[in-house]
Design a protein around this motif. Structure first.
Motif, PDB file in Angstrom:
ATOM      1  N   THR A  95     -10.452  -2.527   2.328  1.00 31.00           N
ATOM      2  CA  THR A  95      -9.183  -1.641   2.462  1.00 31.00           C
ATOM      3  C   THR A  95      -8.283  -1.796   3.703  1.00 31.00           C
ATOM      4  OG1 THR A  95      -8.388   0.416   1.660  1.00 31.00           O
ATOM      5  CG2 THR A  95     -10.215   0.534   3.330  1.00 31.00           C
ATOM      6  N   ARG A  96      -8.830  -2.235   4.648  1.00 29.37           N
ATOM      7  CA  ARG A  96      -8.185  -2.514   6.091  1.00 29.37           C
ATOM      8  C   ARG A  96      -7.383  -3.975   5.723  1.00 29.37           C
ATOM      9  NH1 ARG A  96      -5.414  -0.682   8.651  1.00 29.37           N
ATOM     10  NH2 ARG A  96      -5.837  -1.902  10.366  1.00 29.37           N
ATOM     11  N   ARG A  97      -8.304  -4.994   5.242  1.00 26.58           N
ATOM     12  CA  ARG A  97      -7.634  -6.262   5.297  1.00 26.58           C
ATOM     13  C   ARG A  97      -6.383  -6.328   4.141  1.00 26.58           C
ATOM     14  NH1 ARG A  97     -12.237 -10.408   4.106  1.00 26.58           N
ATOM     15  NH2 ARG A  97     -10.262 -11.691   3.992  1.00 26.58           N
ATOM     16  N   HIS A  98      -6.544  -5.565   3.136  1.00 22.81           N
ATOM     17  CA  HIS A  98      -5.622  -5.764   2.116  1.00 22.81           C
ATOM     18  C   HIS A  98      -4.683  -4.675   1.770  1.00 22.81           C
ATOM     19  CE1 HIS A  98      -8.012  -9.118  -0.060  1.00 22.81           C
ATOM     20  NE2 HIS A  98      -7.944  -9.451   1.012  1.00 22.81           N
ATOM     21  N   ARG A 132       1.117 -11.562   2.136  1.00 21.06           N
ATOM     22  CA  ARG A 132       1.129 -11.274   0.521  1.00 21.06           C
ATOM     23  C   ARG A 132       0.928  -9.760   0.496  1.00 21.06           C
ATOM     24  NH1 ARG A 132      -3.859 -12.608  -2.531  1.00 21.06           N
ATOM     25  NH2 ARG A 132      -5.434 -13.188  -0.880  1.00 21.06           N
ATOM     26  N   HIS A 133      -0.158  -9.171   1.239  1.00 21.07           N
ATOM     27  CA  HIS A 133      -0.350  -7.893   1.187  1.00 21.07           C
ATOM     28  C   HIS A 133       0.642  -6.895   1.752  1.00 21.07           C
ATOM     29  CE1 HIS A 133      -4.315  -9.685  -0.061  1.00 21.07           C
ATOM     30  NE2 HIS A 133      -4.538 -10.198   1.156  1.00 21.07           N
ATOM     31  N   GLN A 134       1.414  -7.327   2.525  1.00 21.09           N
ATOM     32  CA  GLN A 134       2.286  -6.405   3.119  1.00 21.09           C
ATOM     33  C   GLN A 134       3.323  -5.978   1.916  1.00 21.09           C
ATOM     34  OE1 GLN A 134       2.772  -4.963   6.291  1.00 21.09           O
ATOM     35  NE2 GLN A 134       4.073  -3.550   4.837  1.00 21.09           N
ATOM     36  N   ARG A 135       3.725  -6.870   1.008  1.00 26.12           N
ATOM     37  CA  ARG A 135       4.593  -6.745  -0.123  1.00 26.12           C
ATOM     38  C   ARG A 135       4.030  -5.493  -1.000  1.00 26.12           C
ATOM     39  NH1 ARG A 135       4.226 -11.077  -2.718  1.00 26.12           N
ATOM     40  NH2 ARG A 135       2.968 -10.198  -4.405  1.00 26.12           N
ATOM     41  N   ARG A 136       2.856  -5.507  -1.373  1.00 27.45           N
ATOM     42  CA  ARG A 136       1.959  -4.362  -1.888  1.00 27.45           C
ATOM     43  C   ARG A 136       1.717  -3.308  -1.410  1.00 27.45           C
ATOM     44  NH1 ARG A 136      -1.989  -9.301  -3.086  1.00 27.45           N
ATOM     45  NH2 ARG A 136      -0.744 -10.500  -4.659  1.00 27.45           N
ATOM     46  N   VAL A 137       1.735  -3.183  -0.085  1.00 24.88           N
ATOM     47  CA  VAL A 137       1.658  -1.955   0.810  1.00 24.88           C
ATOM     48  C   VAL A 137       3.120  -1.431   0.409  1.00 24.88           C
ATOM     49  CG1 VAL A 137       1.359  -0.729   3.022  1.00 24.88           C
ATOM     50  CG2 VAL A 137      -0.300  -2.805   2.107  1.00 24.88           C
ATOM     51  N   ASP A 138       3.964  -2.353   0.965  1.00 28.81           N
ATOM     52  CA  ASP A 138       5.378  -1.652   0.856  1.00 28.81           C
ATOM     53  C   ASP A 138       5.506  -0.996  -0.819  1.00 28.81           C
ATOM     54  OD1 ASP A 138       5.987  -2.481   3.316  1.00 28.81           O
ATOM     55  OD2 ASP A 138       7.008  -4.506   2.641  1.00 28.81           O
ATOM     56  N   LEU A 139       5.149  -1.700  -1.650  1.00 28.72           N
ATOM     57  CA  LEU A 139       5.304  -1.275  -3.067  1.00 28.72           C
ATOM     58  C   LEU A 139       4.410   0.238  -3.123  1.00 28.72           C
ATOM     59  CD1 LEU A 139       4.807  -4.274  -5.070  1.00 28.72           C
ATOM     60  CD2 LEU A 139       6.893  -2.717  -4.955  1.00 28.72           C
ATOM     61  N   ILE A 140       3.436   0.146  -2.557  1.00 26.73           N
ATOM     62  CA  ILE A 140       2.904   1.790  -2.508  1.00 26.73           C
ATOM     63  C   ILE A 140       3.462   2.885  -1.819  1.00 26.73           C
ATOM     64  CG2 ILE A 140       0.704   2.814  -1.451  1.00 26.73           C
ATOM     65  CD1 ILE A 140      -1.130   0.332  -2.005  1.00 26.73           C
ATOM     66  N   SER A 141       4.187   2.319  -0.765  1.00 26.65           N
ATOM     67  CA  SER A 141       4.847   3.255   0.192  1.00 26.65           C
ATOM     68  C   SER A 141       6.152   3.545  -0.626  1.00 26.65           C
ATOM     69  CB  SER A 141       5.463   2.630   1.424  1.00 26.65           C
ATOM     70  OG  SER A 141       4.070   2.447   2.363  1.00 26.65           O
ATOM     71  N   ASP A 142       6.703   2.900  -1.449  1.00 29.09           N
ATOM     72  CA  ASP A 142       7.836   3.294  -2.187  1.00 29.09           C
ATOM     73  C   ASP A 142       7.389   4.408  -3.322  1.00 29.09           C
ATOM     74  OD1 ASP A 142       9.376   1.614  -0.649  1.00 29.09           O
ATOM     75  OD2 ASP A 142       9.430  -0.007  -2.060  1.00 29.09           O
ATOM     76  N   ILE A 143       6.235   4.545  -3.757  1.00 27.37           N
ATOM     77  CA  ILE A 143       5.957   5.412  -4.827  1.00 27.37           C
ATOM     78  C   ILE A 143       6.323   6.903  -4.292  1.00 27.37           C
ATOM     79  CG2 ILE A 143       4.050   6.328  -6.161  1.00 27.37           C
ATOM     80  CD1 ILE A 143       2.849   3.539  -6.231  1.00 27.37           C
ATOM     81  N   GLU A 144       7.070   7.543  -4.970  1.00 29.30           N
ATOM     82  CA  GLU A 144       7.418   8.941  -4.579  1.00 29.30           C
ATOM     83  C   GLU A 144       6.051  10.055  -5.093  1.00 29.30           C
ATOM     84  OE1 GLU A 144       9.819  10.291  -2.887  1.00 29.30           O
ATOM     85  OE2 GLU A 144      10.742   8.290  -2.689  1.00 29.30           O
TER      86      GLU A 144
END
Length: 145
Positions: A95-98, A132-144
């Motif tokens: 969970t830290r790495r990805h 590649r994991h940053q894109r996914r973390v950004d998508l999580i952050s965009d969820i309202e």
């Protein structure tokens, strides 16, 4: 590194153990409560610990209730928090790495002190891989919420 801690009565004993481990290993601790085994409501303390991470007072946070479920749900309601419930070190590492999780939840009624020590150590020392994991973390952050 400064770490916020939060728990309810079911997680009090493990939170106190983790607090001692953190201090013994040179971490600064912000203890957001609770401070006894008297019955309390976990959302209050999960939120307090999460807000300390979200507003930058702490770099990471750790929350504990009996199972870790309720307090992790509460922490995750705070914008900017990615709290992962972990019961063994591999989940804490991944969970830290990805996911770049900034908070850890554990179940005080489910895991013992030795396992908690290892989970906390791995959670606090594992770096985010980004890429590649940053894109996914950004998508999580965009969820309202």
């Amino acid at each position: 590194m400064k770490v916020s801690l939060g728990c309810d009565h079911g997680g009090f004993a493990l939170k106190e153990h983790v607090k001692g481990w953190l201090e013994a290993h040179g971490y600064e601790v912000l203890d957001c409560g609770c401070h006894s085994t008297d019955s309390v409501d976990y959302p209050v303390f999960g939120r307090a610990a999460a807000e300390a991470v979200a507003d930058g007072r702490c770099e990471r946070g750790i929350v504990v209730c009996t199972t870790g479920i309720g307090i992790s749900i509460s922490a995750n309601k705070v914008k900017g928090i990615r709290c992962a419930l972990c019961s063994e070190p591999l989940s804490a590492e991944m969970t830290r790495r990805h996911n770049n999780a900034n908070m850890l939840a554990m179940g005080g009624g489910l895991i013992g002190a030795n396992m908690a020590d290892r989970i906390v150590e791995v959670f606090l020392t594992t770096e985010f891989e980004s890429g590649r994991h940053q894109r996914r973390v950004d998508l999580i952050s965009d969820i309202e919420a």
